[in-house]
Design an enzyme around this catalytic site. Structure first.
Site, PDB file in Angstrom:
ATOM      1  N   LYS A  83     -60.598 -43.856   0.845  1.00  0.00           N
ATOM      2  CA  LYS A  83     -59.498 -43.237   0.673  1.00  0.00           C
ATOM      3  C   LYS A  83     -58.915 -43.086  -0.615  1.00  0.00           C
ATOM      4  O   LYS A  83     -58.517 -42.171  -1.160  1.00  0.00           O
ATOM      5  CB  LYS A  83     -58.502 -44.310   1.265  1.00  0.00           C
ATOM      6  CG  LYS A  83     -56.785 -43.923   1.383  1.00  0.00           C
ATOM      7  CD  LYS A  83     -56.204 -44.340   0.477  1.00  0.00           C
ATOM      8  CE  LYS A  83     -55.952 -45.989   0.035  1.00  0.00           C
ATOM      9  NZ  LYS A  83     -55.199 -46.428  -0.880  1.00  0.00           N
ATOM     10  N   LYS A  93     -55.133 -46.722 -11.433  1.00  0.00           N
ATOM     11  CA  LYS A  93     -55.953 -47.451 -10.334  1.00  0.00           C
ATOM     12  C   LYS A  93     -56.843 -46.294  -9.881  1.00  0.00           C
ATOM     13  O   LYS A  93     -57.992 -46.798  -9.350  1.00  0.00           O
ATOM     14  CB  LYS A  93     -54.953 -47.857  -9.365  1.00  0.00           C
ATOM     15  CG  LYS A  93     -55.583 -48.503  -8.047  1.00  0.00           C
ATOM     16  CD  LYS A  93     -56.416 -49.900  -8.220  1.00  0.00           C
ATOM     17  CE  LYS A  93     -57.153 -50.260  -7.083  1.00  0.00           C
ATOM     18  NZ  LYS A  93     -56.071 -50.730  -6.215  1.00  0.00           N
ATOM     19  N   THR A 116     -51.981 -48.211  -3.685  1.00  0.00           N
ATOM     20  CA  THR A 116     -52.664 -47.249  -4.160  1.00  0.00           C
ATOM     21  C   THR A 116     -52.515 -45.887  -3.761  1.00  0.00           C
ATOM     22  O   THR A 116     -53.139 -45.661  -2.524  1.00  0.00           O
ATOM     23  CB  THR A 116     -54.265 -47.917  -4.119  1.00  0.00           C
ATOM     24  OG1 THR A 116     -54.446 -49.050  -4.661  1.00  0.00           O
ATOM     25  CG2 THR A 116     -55.124 -46.819  -4.828  1.00  0.00           C
TER      26      THR A 116
END
Length: 281
Positions: A225, A150, A65
């Site tokens: 994150k 995502k 990701t």
């Protein structure tokens, strides 16, 4: 080389190698949690691309990701290499960005969802591999689009989890049990995955991180994150992002408070001060 997070997921996933013959197999499958680690996996001193312009794997699948631009840059870098052995008419390797949704629980159940960007032809070739590990695989478009999808998915997930947690904690303060509110949510317009499949209230649902002191699942530091990526992407795209910004602040606070390794649903307890509530069957 950095240890790749998805490799632990793949060891848990219900994978049947017979569904993806070696003659068409993707030769390299990687996943890390930071774009610098991803770059190092490919171009570092021990990276997949180290050692000249010739490369054996014809298809590289990255389930990290990371931001879409880094993903696109890596695809461009990989396309400059030459295959040691031609794949059909192609002399150059290709990369798919294929981040997953579902984390450890879905990997164990074989129900991961893959969001895939890159060549559609490569996607169709790799699709049996994805479906051997998950319940669905969705083609999102060109290079970087899987990474973009995502980021958007996890943004929506963070906001929905915080919304459910805030509502349940408020309900408890107003004298309505989380059990009662969850029953209402799950048969009304507030129904969502965070309420009916991954409830954040300890004691309400078995088999989810809230029933295990928020251990396992998707760590708050990873959500923080991903929200950082969403904020930066929104800035680059010129989009407004008030909910993203607030969610980012909440998860950053949770991480700074020592809850970085706890599942992201811990916001109910550690940010909203919600109470455990044994479920009455």
């Amino acid at each position: 080389m950095k240890i790749c997070r998805l490799r632990s997921l793949l060891s848990l996933a219900k994978f049947n190698s017979q569904t993806f013959p070696s003659t068409t197999a993707a030769r390299t499958f990687s996943s890390t949690n930071h774009h610098l680690q991803v770059i190092d996996v490919y171009t570092g001193p021990n990276g997949l691309l180290h050692g000249g312009k010739l490369i054996r794997p014809w298809l590289l699948i990255d389930s990290s990701t990371i931001d879409p631009q880094t993903s696109r840059n890596l695809s461009a870098t990989i396309s400059n290499y030459i295959l040691k052995e031609k794949k059909g008419d192609s002399e150059r390797p290709v990369k798919l960005d294929a981040p997953v949704s579902g984390s450890i629980i879905a990997a164990e159940a074989g129900t991961l969802t893959f969001m895939v960007g890159g060549s559609e032809e490569a996607f169709l070739t790799a699709k049996p591999l994805f479906l051997s590990m998950g319940k669905s695989t969705i083609y999102c478009g060109g290079e970087g689009s899987g990474s973009a999808a995502k980021i958007c998915n996890n943004l929506a997930l963070a906001v929905s989890m915080l919304g459910i947690s805030e509502a349940l904690a408020l309900g408890q303060s107003l004298g309505v049990s989380a059990t009662t509110l969850t029953n209402i949510f799950n048969c009304s317009s507030a129904r969502c995955w965070s309420s009916d499949a991954y409830n954040p209230v300890p004691g309400l649902m078995e088999g989810v991180p809230s029933s295990k002191d928020y251990n396992g699942g998707f760590a708050s530091k990873l959500m923080a994150k991903d929200l950082n990526l969403a904020v930066e992407s929104a800035k680059l795209a010129g989009c407004k992002y008030p909910l993203t910004s607030q969610a980012q602040k909440i998860y950053t606070e949770l991480c700074n408070g020592g809850h970085d390794s706890k599942d992201f649903s811990c916001a109910f307890r550690h940010f909203y001060s919600g109470m455990d509530e044994p479920h009455d069957n």
